[in-house]
Design an enzyme around this catalytic site. Structure first.
Site, PDB file in Angstrom:
ATOM      1  N   HIS A 162       0.828  -1.121   0.129  1.00 40.27           N
ATOM      2  CA  HIS A 162      -0.059   0.112   0.162  1.00 40.27           C
ATOM      3  C   HIS A 162       0.700   1.366   0.097  1.00 40.27           C
ATOM      4  CE1 HIS A 162      -3.392  -2.360   0.465  1.00 40.27           C
ATOM      5  NE2 HIS A 162      -3.181  -2.953   1.792  1.00 40.27           N
ATOM      6  N   ASP A 210      -2.461 -10.931  -2.054  1.00 35.30           N
ATOM      7  CA  ASP A 210      -3.265 -10.198  -0.767  1.00 35.30           C
ATOM      8  C   ASP A 210      -4.654  -9.908  -1.125  1.00 35.30           C
ATOM      9  OD1 ASP A 210      -2.020  -8.726   1.663  1.00 35.30           O
ATOM     10  OD2 ASP A 210      -3.619  -7.812   0.953  1.00 35.30           O
ATOM     11  N   HIS A 269      -6.133  -7.465  -0.183  1.00 31.07           N
ATOM     12  CA  HIS A 269      -6.423  -5.973  -0.641  1.00 31.07           C
ATOM     13  C   HIS A 269      -5.548  -5.773  -2.106  1.00 31.07           C
ATOM     14  CE1 HIS A 269      -6.717  -6.389   3.864  1.00 31.07           C
ATOM     15  NE2 HIS A 269      -7.665  -5.480   3.462  1.00 31.07           N
TER      16      HIS A 269
HETATM   17 ZN   LIG Z   1      -3.833  -7.158   2.723  1.00 31.86          ZN
END
Ligand SMILES: [Zn+2]
Length: 329
Positions: free
Chosen positions: A133, A169, A171
């Site tokens: 991220h 993942d 996300h």
């Molecule tokens: Zn994640």
């Protein structure tokens, strides 16, 4: 035994020094869980719990290839007033956070250098804090520096050859996507829950300019199981593999799509992670001489995380060439 037959697992204890506030899911125990699962009964891999790191100046030099110097400075300042946060409450900062983030980035950089120099063929890096991220100028979603992106950048620069980052993942890796958005030489393939945090990762996000088509997203509805999740990843590998012909694959290996994860909302099991790993191995053998660097991202149920990481690493072992048990125990 040839060096190319061994999967190396590397970690570093400095990463335990990032201690978020109580109740935060990205805890040091995650690393202990992964390393404990890999050490128990050994396995066909070599486990280095305190791997060699490059000098800090070298790590910071590579970090500056992708991140703004201001991000490093703001992290240093946040550590000086710890306990604090960086860029919002998702990223708590403790006294050891910079040390931990440098160790995670350093493991990524060193493994990429070793791969480039032919000293390493396939590895799993047990790193935290996670990275996918983190954007050029912003810490986000428990991530400070983008470990997987740093590894991909080192390989792509050294070899002037395409590298593919594969992210399973739960996300979407907004940071990785954005860092390589206009790059034709570093591809990004992500399979993730959508709509979901961080909000990016729609199917029509494919990169721009020279990078158009080198980004591929497979957004999946909540509750996706092994078959749904792995089929999407396999389709993406086929598509981006043949397009980029990557000389190496870097994996953002998050295990928070596991059915037992408190954050993910998906139904993937260890068998699903094994299937995805085998597909990645096959793609790497087809296009990149089998070279894979896999880096831990998310995964927040300690038991499921340990079991999933072990299944992933066991599946990274070259099919048909299982070496004798060498793991520490
Ligand atoms: Zn994640």
């Amino acid at each position: 035994m040839k060096a190319s037959d061994i999967v190396e697992v590397r970690s570093h204890p400095d990463q335990l020094r990032h201690v978020p506030r109580p109740g935060h899911p990205e805890v040091p125990a995650r690393l202990r869980s992964v390393l404990g699962a890999l050490a128990a009964n050994g396995g066909p891999w070599e486990l280095e719990q305190e791997a060699v790191l490059p000098p800090d100046d070298d790590i910071l030099g590579v970090i500056r290839w992708l991140h703004e110097p201001s991000l490093i400075l703001r992290l240093v300042e946040a550590v000086e007033r710890a306990p604090s946060t960086l860029d919002g409450p998702d990223n708590p900062v403790s006294e050891g956070t910079l040390r931990a983030a440098l160790a995670a980035a350093g493991l990524a950089v060193q493994a990429a250098l070793d791969l480039v120099n032919g000293r390493l063929h396939r590895a799993f890096l047990a790193v935290r804090p996670p990275g996918h991220h983190a954007e050029a100028d912003r810490a986000m979603g428990f991530c400070f520096f983008n470990n997987a992106a740093l590894a991909a950048e080192v390989i792509a620069r050294a070899w002037q050859a395409p590298v593919l980052v594969v992210d399973f993942d739960v996300h979407h890796g907004n940071g990785t996507q954005r860092l390589f958005w206009e790059r034709p030489d570093v591809g990004y393939l992500s399979v993730h829950r959508y709509p979901f945090y961080p909000g990016t990762g729609a199917a029509d996000e494919v990169g721009e300019g020279a990078g158009r088509g080198a980004t591929r997203n497979f957004p999946l509805a909540v509750g996706a199981d092994d078959a749904v999740y792995a089929s999407a990843l396999e389709a993406g590998l086929e598509e981006l593999g043949s397009r980029l012909k990557p000389a190496a694959i870097v994996v953002s290996a998050g295990f928070d799509a596991h059915a037992g994860d408190p954050l993910g909302g998906m139904e993937v099991t260890e068998a699903g992670f094994e299937r995805m790993t085998r597909a990645i191995v096959q793609a790497a053998e087809t296009w990149g001489g089998g070279r894979i660097l896999s880096l831990l991202e998310g995964g927040y149920d300690l038991q499921a995380l340990g079991r999933s990481a072990r299944a992933h690493v066991a599946s990274l072992v070259i099919p048909g060439e299982r070496p004798a048990v060498t793991g520490a125990s």
